[in-house]
Design an enzyme around this catalytic site. Sequence first.
Site, PDB file in Angstrom:
ATOM      1  CG  HIS A  15      -1.787  -0.984   1.566  1.00 10.30           C
ATOM      2  ND1 HIS A  15      -1.420  -2.120   2.219  1.00 10.30           N
ATOM      3  CD2 HIS A  15      -3.119  -1.090   1.333  1.00 10.30           C
ATOM      4  CE1 HIS A  15      -2.494  -2.904   2.370  1.00 10.30           C
ATOM      5  NE2 HIS A  15      -3.532  -2.298   1.835  1.00 10.30           N
ATOM      6  CG  ASP A  58       1.769  -0.939   3.371  1.00 14.76           C
ATOM      7  OD1 ASP A  58       0.989  -0.557   4.256  1.00 14.76           O
ATOM      8  OD2 ASP A  58       1.482  -1.779   2.491  1.00 14.76           O
TER       9      ASP A  58
HETATM   10  C1  XLS Z   1      -7.662  -6.596   4.233  1.00 15.58           C
HETATM   11  C2  XLS Z   1      -7.233  -6.789   2.863  1.00 15.58           C
HETATM   12  C3  XLS Z   1      -6.040  -5.943   2.450  1.00 15.58           C
HETATM   13  C4  XLS Z   1      -5.901  -5.932   0.960  1.00 15.58           C
HETATM   14  C5  XLS Z   1      -5.070  -4.824   0.433  1.00 15.58           C
HETATM   15  O1  XLS Z   1      -8.420  -7.360   4.797  1.00 15.58           O
HETATM   16  O2  XLS Z   1      -6.974  -8.146   2.657  1.00 15.58           O
HETATM   17  O3  XLS Z   1      -4.882  -6.403   3.064  1.00 15.58           O
HETATM   18  O4  XLS Z   1      -5.391  -7.124   0.488  1.00 15.58           O
HETATM   19  O5  XLS Z   1      -5.584  -3.577   0.744  1.00 15.58           O
END
Ligand code: XLS
Length: 436
Positions: A101, A104
Amino acid sequence: MKEYFPGITKIAYEGPDSRNPLAFKHYNADEEVAGKTMAEHLRFAVCYWHTFKGLGGDPFGPGTILREYNNAGSEMEIAEQTLLAAFEFFSKLGVGFWCFHDRDIAPEADTLAETNKRLDHIVKLAKDFQDSHGMKLLWGTTNAFSHRRFMAGAATNPSPAVFAYAASQVKKAMEITHELGGGGYVFWGGREGYDTLLNTDLKRELDHLGRFMNMAVEYKKEIGFGGQLYIEPKPREPTKHQYDFDAGNCHAFLQKHGLAGDFKLNIEANHATLAGHTFLHELEYCIANGILGSVDANRGDLLLGWDTDQFPTDIRETTLAMHAILRGGGFTTGGLNFDAKVRRQSIDPVDLFHAHIGAMDAFARGLKNAARMIEDGFFEAHVAERYAGWDKGIGAEVEAGKAGFKELETYTLKHGEPELHSGRQEMLENVLNQYV
Ligand code: XLS
Ligand code: NI
Ligand code: NI
């Protein structure tokens, strides 16, 4: 250069008899299975958020995991050192892909402009690291759910100002994903849903979401980003109801908003079970409709009703998943991203290796089992036989659109009571166990 995983060398394949916990027993990257190498089939990716930013916090307490790079100094020094640690981990593990993300990899600053500058700085470093480590970005995405401005959603927020903020963020995240040669871009609607319908205009929110996704498609074309767009379904958590509930729901949404040709789905195992489905169901639904894009490989816990995001270790699950994925033609742009986190007692850096090694081995076994299943063709033949009536006579006429209710009534009056056949479920389950 600082080493964050000292004492750990590149993880090697040692075969099923090895007792070395830091070795692969089944994942042998270059070994050919069903016409491709295991690495080409499985396309493993490590996720940045859980693996490098997750510290084991839960609703009852803050994180328990201390990472050395978090002592590196300023926020940006920490971001740089985290990236260094991440690429060291990718190489030692031997995966080819990563996912992140925007927030991140670079922490948010006071203004959007400043935040974007921080991103540019880290992306430049990441690009060099990708080149020097032979890594590729499976997909990028946006975190438009952690900051308090997104408490009522991003693209489905009642405020157009928040909608605009989210759009600006996605715009930038798509640009950097493009810059890093990303194979795709994921939309997981973190808070796109509602906590109560008493304050929610459901129709308007869904229309706004549709418009938002169309803007993303337009912008993708404008910047020449060739990656695949994905929606990742999840039924609930953090909201009571998330609009991208499950694969069927996302599919209907995409069709209604004229997006069906532009998006595929990123299926997460634990989200499938949260929606009351099996992982396999969600995969099969996507394959049946030509919308399987990528997979967030993890698992839930039978006794915990939330998104525990555990590492996948169940061979029956990975076998069934790979059987579906292979029959669906395999991954093109997508792959298996470990959207999974170590438990809060797994406080050592080496635990990240154990987690990923086990998960990669579990999918490698799943792949080999699935390839044998397909080679033997037992299940395919059984299913074909079960539906064989549709290949001829009245069945074929129905499928071809040549028979209607009147013809079917004539058929029934002539043939009387239909012949019944066993579903053979127990036998099929036994045969499956022979492969697992
Ligand atoms: C959360 C989601 C997230 C997505 C990416 O539950 O799995 O991690 O994969 O935003
Ligand atoms: Ni996910
Ligand atoms: Ni999840």
